[in-house]
Design an enzyme around this catalytic site. Sequence first.
Site, PDB file in Angstrom:
ATOM      1  N   TYR A  52      79.199  74.207  22.357  1.00 47.56           N
ATOM      2  CA  TYR A  52      78.024  74.737  23.057  1.00 47.56           C
ATOM      3  C   TYR A  52      77.022  73.627  23.253  1.00 47.56           C
ATOM      4  O   TYR A  52      76.664  72.932  22.305  1.00 47.56           O
ATOM      5  CB  TYR A  52      77.370  75.878  22.263  1.00 47.56           C
ATOM      6  CG  TYR A  52      77.592  77.201  22.946  1.00 47.56           C
ATOM      7  CD1 TYR A  52      77.003  77.429  24.193  1.00 47.56           C
ATOM      8  CD2 TYR A  52      78.387  78.186  22.391  1.00 47.56           C
ATOM      9  CE1 TYR A  52      77.224  78.627  24.854  1.00 47.56           C
ATOM     10  CE2 TYR A  52      78.606  79.381  23.049  1.00 47.56           C
ATOM     11  CZ  TYR A  52      78.020  79.601  24.293  1.00 47.56           C
ATOM     12  OH  TYR A  52      78.235  80.768  24.950  1.00 47.56           O
ATOM     13  N   GLU A  54      73.961  74.000  25.495  1.00 48.71           N
ATOM     14  CA  GLU A  54      72.905  74.474  26.404  1.00 48.71           C
ATOM     15  C   GLU A  54      71.767  73.457  26.418  1.00 48.71           C
ATOM     16  O   GLU A  54      71.431  72.870  25.389  1.00 48.71           O
ATOM     17  CB  GLU A  54      72.399  75.844  25.944  1.00 48.71           C
ATOM     18  CG  GLU A  54      73.381  76.946  26.300  1.00 48.71           C
ATOM     19  CD  GLU A  54      72.973  78.306  25.751  1.00 48.71           C
ATOM     20  OE1 GLU A  54      71.966  78.398  25.016  1.00 48.71           O
ATOM     21  OE2 GLU A  54      73.678  79.282  26.060  1.00 48.71           O
ATOM     22  N   ASP A 201      75.277  72.272  51.866  1.00 50.24           N
ATOM     23  CA  ASP A 201      76.363  72.638  50.960  1.00 50.24           C
ATOM     24  C   ASP A 201      77.593  71.852  51.420  1.00 50.24           C
ATOM     25  O   ASP A 201      78.279  72.250  52.358  1.00 50.24           O
ATOM     26  CB  ASP A 201      76.587  74.152  51.052  1.00 50.24           C
ATOM     27  CG  ASP A 201      77.759  74.618  50.218  1.00 50.24           C
ATOM     28  OD1 ASP A 201      78.452  73.772  49.620  1.00 50.24           O
ATOM     29  OD2 ASP A 201      77.992  75.840  50.180  1.00 50.24           O
ATOM     30  N   THR A 227      80.983  71.619  45.604  1.00 48.04           N
ATOM     31  CA  THR A 227      82.027  71.805  44.597  1.00 48.04           C
ATOM     32  C   THR A 227      82.489  70.407  44.206  1.00 48.04           C
ATOM     33  O   THR A 227      82.171  69.419  44.874  1.00 48.04           O
ATOM     34  CB  THR A 227      83.259  72.556  45.134  1.00 48.04           C
ATOM     35  OG1 THR A 227      83.846  71.747  46.157  1.00 48.04           O
ATOM     36  CG2 THR A 227      82.904  73.919  45.704  1.00 48.04           C
ATOM     37  N   LYS A 230      87.292  69.894  45.825  1.00 47.16           N
ATOM     38  CA  LYS A 230      87.934  69.899  47.148  1.00 47.16           C
ATOM     39  C   LYS A 230      88.211  68.448  47.545  1.00 47.16           C
ATOM     40  O   LYS A 230      89.001  67.800  46.858  1.00 47.16           O
ATOM     41  CB  LYS A 230      87.068  70.692  48.117  1.00 47.16           C
ATOM     42  CG  LYS A 230      86.937  72.165  47.668  1.00 47.16           C
ATOM     43  CD  LYS A 230      86.101  73.041  48.574  1.00 47.16           C
ATOM     44  CE  LYS A 230      85.984  74.443  47.987  1.00 47.16           C
ATOM     45  NZ  LYS A 230      85.071  75.306  48.776  1.00 47.16           N
ATOM     46  N   ARG A 236      87.796  71.870  38.942  1.00 43.40           N
ATOM     47  CA  ARG A 236      87.112  72.998  39.570  1.00 43.40           C
ATOM     48  C   ARG A 236      85.689  73.094  39.012  1.00 43.40           C
ATOM     49  O   ARG A 236      85.499  73.210  37.795  1.00 43.40           O
ATOM     50  CB  ARG A 236      87.909  74.261  39.193  1.00 43.40           C
ATOM     51  CG  ARG A 236      87.590  75.532  39.887  1.00 43.40           C
ATOM     52  CD  ARG A 236      88.789  76.452  39.811  1.00 43.40           C
ATOM     53  NE  ARG A 236      89.840  75.884  40.642  1.00 43.40           N
ATOM     54  CZ  ARG A 236      89.868  75.988  41.965  1.00 43.40           C
ATOM     55  NH1 ARG A 236      88.976  76.683  42.601  1.00 43.40           N
ATOM     56  NH2 ARG A 236      90.824  75.402  42.660  1.00 43.40           N
TER      57      ARG A 236
HETATM   58  C1  LIG Z   1      84.418  76.456  48.436  1.00 40.47           C
HETATM   59  C2  LIG Z   1      82.991  76.624  48.878  1.00 40.47           C
HETATM   60  C3  LIG Z   1      82.025  77.155  47.998  1.00 40.47           C
HETATM   61  C4  LIG Z   1      82.370  77.838  46.705  1.00 40.47           C
HETATM   62  O1  LIG Z   1      82.975  77.147  45.752  1.00 40.47           O
HETATM   63  P1  LIG Z   1      83.590  77.904  44.458  1.00 40.47           P
HETATM   64  O2  LIG Z   1      83.781  76.799  43.510  1.00 40.47           O
HETATM   65  O3  LIG Z   1      84.825  78.573  44.922  1.00 40.47           O
HETATM   66  O4  LIG Z   1      82.562  78.875  43.990  1.00 40.47           O
HETATM   67  C5  LIG Z   1      80.716  77.172  48.417  1.00 40.47           C
HETATM   68  N1  LIG Z   1      80.355  76.718  49.628  1.00 40.47           N
HETATM   69  C6  LIG Z   1      81.260  76.243  50.505  1.00 40.47           C
HETATM   70  C7  LIG Z   1      80.799  75.761  51.838  1.00 40.47           C
HETATM   71  C8  LIG Z   1      82.612  76.193  50.160  1.00 40.47           C
HETATM   72  O5  LIG Z   1      83.503  75.759  51.046  1.00 40.47           O
END
Ligand SMILES: *Cc1c(COP(=O)(O)O)cnc(C)c1O
Length: 436
Positions: A52, A54, A201, A227, A230, A236
């Site tokens: 933990y 936090e 994002d 994220t 990707k 992840r």
């Molecule tokens: C994949 C994605 C997310 C979410 O990611 P998670 O890890 O699955 O919660 C948010 N915004 C965009 C634009 C994405 O492509």
Amino acid sequence: MTSLLQQNDPAVFEAIENEVRRQNDGLELIASENFVSREVLQAMGTAFTNKYAEGLPGKRYYGGCQFADVVEDLARDRAKALFKADWVNVQPHSGASANAAVYLATMNPGDTFLGLDLAHGGHLTHGSPVNFSGILYKAEYYGVEKSGPLAGRIDMDRVREKALAIRPRMISIGASAYSRDFDYEAFRAIADEVDALLWLDMAHTAGLIASGVLNDPMDHCHIISTTTHKTLRGPRGGMILIGNDFENPFGKVAPKSGRVKRMSELLDSAVFPGMQGGPLMHVIAGKAVAFAEAGREEFKTYSAQVVKNAAAMAQEFVDRGYEVVSEGTDNHMCLIDLRNKKLTGKEAEAVLGQAEITVNKNMVPFDDQSPFVTSGIRLGTPAMTTRGLVEDDFRRIVSLMDRALMNGDDEAKLAAVRADVFEICQAFPLYDTVLA
Ligand SMILES: *Cc1c(COP(=O)(O)O)cnc(C)c1O
């Protein structure tokens, strides 16, 4: 050598073994997926999961965090170096968690924001009525053009018109299914004109941005979320950064202290205790490893290849009479509109699946099918590029996909495609053992 897991929990071990085999033996074309290094896998499978921690490095709510501090500082310093940012929070459990913290830090319930229409490539966390973002905040949208020279692309004049009409508190950029790069400078000019925050994002494109193969948002966007799994090819998870000239122009007053806080403070406390409890330290260890990998020259070469492969794939589809949304791609993915081939996305996903080619059905702009059926498929190159495939391999893959799609009810022809897929996978090995 049998592992402890294999001995003591064969059911779970078998599922893992089957999944590793599936990843090894199929063509992974889901645009949001990638294959992490063994080093990243190893970092994640460690005793850091027990801890933990936090709070933030040096300011924890638990004892015994001295090594958690080391690993989180490594992750933060490497992320800052990678994106040339002054501040980062590496604790969000996922992209959706990171986005939730961005909203919590910047908006009050009921505030309006302007984002990319989900049906045109936006993400659920950009205002879908079934997601917190659409439930708690008022979502307005811009979209892509239906026809004309900008067909399938965002027309910035329309974004400006919409922003002037609704005066949003925040404008969001970023997508899950948009294959063109963004004009961050133009977005920022609009945001400044209507006194809005500008949030990117970059969940899909973070690795390509880090490598310099796409436009750099850092001088233009106030807040950037992502994220880490990707194109960035880490474990992840999620992360939030602040752009270069950020000065908290909105001065949101912190509810308890009544003091105007800096955006970094607002974001830190939105992640914890605002949105999350304890950070996943084993995943943060994996993030640290991945961020170092992404800073190396090989990763730049990889990212450049991801984009070249996507361009080759899109062009091969065009040459074979398929409709590619916006007629090509600037990034790692492309969106195929299957209406002229008399196929739905759902049918295409199923047929390709039979040939061990993994894709996802996807809405195309101005789709007339439901989200469960759709008229398109979304394809990406990050995962197979990690395995070493180049342009010619992707052209071959498109010919295999074409053969499968045109012979969806011919079991023999699908079996032949499957055999070719297997041959490609054998030539580009992935993981050589089941456990890291
Ligand atoms: C994949 C994605 C997310 C979410 O990611 P998670 O890890 O699955 O919660 C948010 N915004 C965009 C634009 C994405 O492509």
